[in-house]
Design a protein around this motif. Sequence first.
Motif, short mmCIF file in Angstrom:
data_model
loop_
_atom_site.label_atom_id
_atom_site.label_comp_id
_atom_site.label_asym_id
_atom_site.label_seq_id
_atom_site.Cartn_x
_atom_site.Cartn_y
_atom_site.Cartn_z
N THR A 1 8.89 -0.07 5.32
CA THR A 1 8.30 1.20 4.90
C THR A 1 9.33 2.01 4.16
N VAL A 2 8.86 2.90 3.31
CA VAL A 2 9.76 3.79 2.56
C VAL A 2 9.06 5.13 2.39
N ILE B 1 3.68 6.00 7.81
CA ILE B 1 2.68 5.12 7.20
C ILE B 1 2.57 3.85 8.04
N SER B 2 1.35 3.37 8.20
CA SER B 2 1.12 2.14 8.95
C SER B 2 -0.09 1.44 8.36
N ALA C 1 4.75 7.78 0.40
CA ALA C 1 5.16 6.73 1.33
C ALA C 1 4.55 5.41 0.89
N ALA C 2 5.18 4.31 1.30
CA ALA C 2 4.66 2.98 1.00
C ALA C 2 4.98 2.04 2.14
N MET D 1 0.84 -1.19 0.00
CA MET D 1 0.00 0.00 0.00
C MET D 1 0.88 1.24 0.00
N GLY D 2 0.34 2.29 -0.60
CA GLY D 2 1.12 3.52 -0.64
C GLY D 2 0.25 4.75 -0.67
#
Length: 124
Positions: free
Chosen positions: A57-58, A69-70, A48-49, A33-34
């Motif tokens: 995460t990135v 992001i979560s 973010a992803a 997901m992003g």
Amino acid sequence: VQLQASGGGLVQAGGSLRLSCAASGRTFISYDMGWFRQVPGKEREFVAAISWSGGSTVYADSVKGRFTISRDNAKNTVYLQMNSLKPEDTAVYYCAADGGVITAGTVPSAIQYWGKGTQVTVSS
């Protein structure tokens, strides 16, 4: 996969917002997901992803250290916590899902599923 983003709004610089994206349809856990964002006249850009497991995460350099992001796979939902917001964060934010890996280099045209955007406006 159907994606529904929410949580956008108007906030002053330095404030916080949390975006949510609820997924329905196919197995949520199968997808990276992003979040991407877009301002008028510019290309949609990566924000973010998060990997399907949540273990990786990135972030774009412009949001690193401010956004988190979560995901909650039990609730089929991904979140974007945005702190220390700046006027340049103003954009329409889009939730994305892909069966492959989403990275900072992923181009929007490669994304399998998009949600409708949610407007974030940061006033100075």
